[in-house]
Design an enzyme around this catalytic site. Structure first.
Site, PDB file in Angstrom:
ATOM      1  N   ALA A   1      31.935 -14.142  17.662  1.00 42.31           N
ATOM      2  CA  ALA A   1      30.980 -13.781  18.711  1.00 42.31           C
ATOM      3  C   ALA A   1      31.201 -12.374  19.258  1.00 42.31           C
ATOM      4  CB  ALA A   1      31.051 -14.811  19.835  1.00 42.31           C
TER       5      ALA A   1
ATOM      6  N   LYS B   1      35.351 -26.521   8.686  1.00 41.96           N
ATOM      7  CA  LYS B   1      36.253 -25.368   8.606  1.00 41.96           C
ATOM      8  C   LYS B   1      37.121 -25.240   9.865  1.00 41.96           C
ATOM      9  CE  LYS B   1      33.413 -22.690  11.301  1.00 41.96           C
ATOM     10  NZ  LYS B   1      33.722 -21.969  12.545  1.00 41.96           N
TER      11      LYS B   1
END
Length: 457
Positions: free
Chosen positions: A230, A280
C-alpha cells in the site's frame, strides 16, 4: 474533448484524460448531470486508505461529478508514543507541514505531542494519516463515522475491512439498503477466508460473505488483488493489480482505476484469485519467522520459499482445474508479501519474542494480521477426511494437510500453540521432508481437483 492550449502553443488532453474516464464510467452507472458518482471505502486500514486516496488524487478535483469518502469507526484514541512519532513525520515533510498549517490543523499535533490533548484515528485520517501507516502521509480524506450515512446511497462500495469483520459490517449495511432501487457495485480488497464444513467442507471468501449478507448479486461484487504494498503504491512505485469478477463491471473498472504507476488488469476467475490472496498470507508469517531465526540467511529463506511455494502449488491443484493460470499472480503476490508485508513482519516479531500469539492478531500500528485466521481456516479445511487424497509414497488415502508440513507447523505454532517458532526450522531441516519438486510433481500427476472446496459442483 478539445485539449487545453498551453503557453508554448502545444496541447494536451484535459486532465490527462481523467475527466473523460470519469464521464465514461458515470454513463455506465446512468448518472445524470448534478448527481455525483458516490464512492465510499468501508474500513481505513493501510490498503483501504491508500485506495481511497488514489481515487481522491485522481478524481477528487471533479467535485460536481464524484464524491469520494471513507468510513471508519469513531473513538479510536492514539497513544502518546504514536502521536509523538506522527509529529516527527509531519515535521520531516515540508509539503505535509505546509498543508497542515494552511488548514489550521498543525497546532493540534503540537498539543498532542506535548500531551495536552488526545488525537483520534478518524480525526487524523481527515488530515491524511492512516493509523496503520503513519510513515506514509496520504491526501486529506472525507471521513464519515456513521455507517448508514456512508453507504445508503453509495454507487461504488469498496470493502477495505479485514475478512474477519466483513460479514458483520455488511450485515449491518444490508439493513440500510432495504429500500434501495439500484444495486451498488462492490469492490473487495480483503484477503482472507473462512472455513465452512457443512454441507461439505468449503471456503467462504469475503465476496461470498458480502453476497450472503446483502443479497447483492455476485455479478456486482468484484475482488481487487496484488501484488502490491500500500505505502509504495501511494508513493507512486510501479505496481500491478487484478480486478476479478463479471465482465460487465471488471473491464470498465480496470480502465477507471488504472493510473500510469498502477496498472490494473482484469480476470474472470474471482474466487480462486481471492483465495490465493489469503493463502499467501499464511506462508508469509512463516517466512518472517525463518528470516528472524536465521539472521536473514539467504539460503534458509530460499529453502523455505521452495517448500512453501510447492505447498501452495499443491493447494491450487485442489482448488482449480487450471492451476497454471494462477502461477504468475500467486508467486508474485507471495514474493512481495514475503519481502515487505505485515504478515511477514508479524512472523519476525513472534520469532524475536517481541510479540506472542496470545496477544491476538490485531496489532497496534499494523492492523489485522489476516494470515493467522487463514492458517486456521486452511488447516481445518484440508484436514477433512472427505477430501482425502492418495499419498503417492505411502499408498494410502490421507487428508490433504498431510502433504503440507509447513501449514501443519504454522497451525501448531499459531493456533494450537503446541510448538514455538523454532518448530518452523525443525520442519525445514527434517530429512524426511519431500523435495519440493516431488510435491509439485505429485500435484501435477494426480487428479486432486476438489470443486466442492470453492462451493462448486
Amino acid at each position: 474533448m478539445v485539449g487545453n492550449i498551453l503557453g508554448n502553443g502545444s496541447s494536451q488532453n484535459h486532465n490527462n484524460g481523467l475527466e473523460e474516464k470519469l464521464d465514461e464510467f458515470r454513463r455506465l452507472i446512468s448518472k445524470t448531470n448534478g448527481d455525483p458518482l458516490r464512492i465510499v471505502c468501508i474500513g481505513a486500514g493501510a490498503w483501504g486508505s491508500v485506495f481511497a486516496a488514489l481515487l481522491q488524487d485522481s478524481y477528487g478535483q471533479f467535485r460536481d461529478k464524484v464524491q469520494i469518502r471513507i468510513w471508519r469507526r469513531a473513538g479510536r484514541a492514539i497513544d502518546r508514543s504514536t502521536a509523538e512519532h506522527l509529529f516527527d513525520v509531519i515535521n520531516s515533510r515540508e509539503d505535509v507541514l505546509r498543508r497542515l498549517i494552511r488548514r489550521c490543523a498543525y497546532l493540534k499535533y503540537v498539543e498532542a505531542r506535548l500531551g495536552d490533548r488526545t488525537l483520534y484515528a478518524d480525526e487524523i485520517l481527515k488530515d491524511g494519516f492512516c493509523l496503520n501507516m503513519i510513515d506514509t502521509p496520504v491526501c486529506p480524506l472525507k471521513v464519515v463515522t456513521n455507517l448508514q450515512e456512508a453507504v445508503w446511497d453509495a454507487d461504488i462500495v469498496v470493502n477495505g475491512l479485514p475478512s474477519t469483520e466483513t460479514r458483520e459490517i455488511f450485515e449491518e449495511i444490508s439493513k440500510y439498503w432495504k429500500e434501495r432501487i439500484s444495486v451498488p457495485v462492490i469492490i473487495s480488497l480483503s484477503k482472507g477466508i473462512e472455513a465452512a464444513l457443512e454441507p461439505v467442507p468449503h471456503i467462504v471468501t469475503p465476496t461470498k460473505m458480502i453476497h450472503q449478507a446483502t443479497g447483492v448479486p455476485m455479478e456486482n461484487i468484484l475482488y481487487l488483488g496484488g501484488p502490491n504494498i500500500a505505502s509504495e503504491i501511494y508513493n507512486k512505485e510501479y505496481a500491478n493489480a487484478r480486478i476479478c469478477g463479471a465482465e460487465k463491471w471488471r473491464k470498465p473498472l480496470a480502465k477507471f482505476l488504472r493510473q500510469p504507476h498502477f496498472i490494473v488488469w482484469d480476470n474472470s476467475d474471482l474466487v480462486t484469485h481471492e483465495v490465493m490472496g489469503g493463502l499467501k498470507n499464511v506462508y508469509a508469517i512463516g517466512a518472517g519467522m525463518v528470516a528472524s531465526l536465521t539472521n536473514e540467511s539467504a539460503t534458509s529463506k530460499s529453502v523455505y520459499f521452495a517448500h512453501c511455494t510447492s505447498e501452495m502449488i499443491f493447494i491450487t491443484h485442489l482448488l482449480t482445474e487450471e492451476p497454471e493460470k494462477l502461477a504468475g499472480p500467486l508467486l508474485a503476490d507471495t514474493y512481495v508479501t514475503l519481502l515487505k508485508g505485515r504478515n511477514a513482519w508479524y512472523g519476525q516479531m513472534l520469532a524475536k519474542g517481541e510479540l506472542s500469539p496470545d496477544m491476538g492478531d490485531s496489532i497496534s500500528g499494523k492492523g489485522m494480521i489476516q494470515g493467522v485466521s487463514a492458517v486456521e481456516a486452511f488447516f481445518e479445511l484440508l484436514s477433512q477426511s472427505s477430501l482425502n487424497v492418495l499419498h503417492p509414497e505411502e499408498k494410502k488415502h490421507v487428508a490433504p494437510v498431510e502433504l503440507c508440513p509447513i501449514l501443519k507447523t504454522l497451525y501448531k505454532i499459531l493456533i494450537s500453540r503446541e510448538q514455538s517458532t523454532h518448530a518452523i526450522l525443525k520442519a525445514l531441516r527434517d530429512e524426511n521432508l519431500n523435495d519440493p519438486r516431488e510435491r509439485i510433481a505429485i500435484a501435477q500427476s494426480h487428479a486432486f481437483y476438489r470443486p466442492s472446496l470453492l462451493g462448486q459442483q
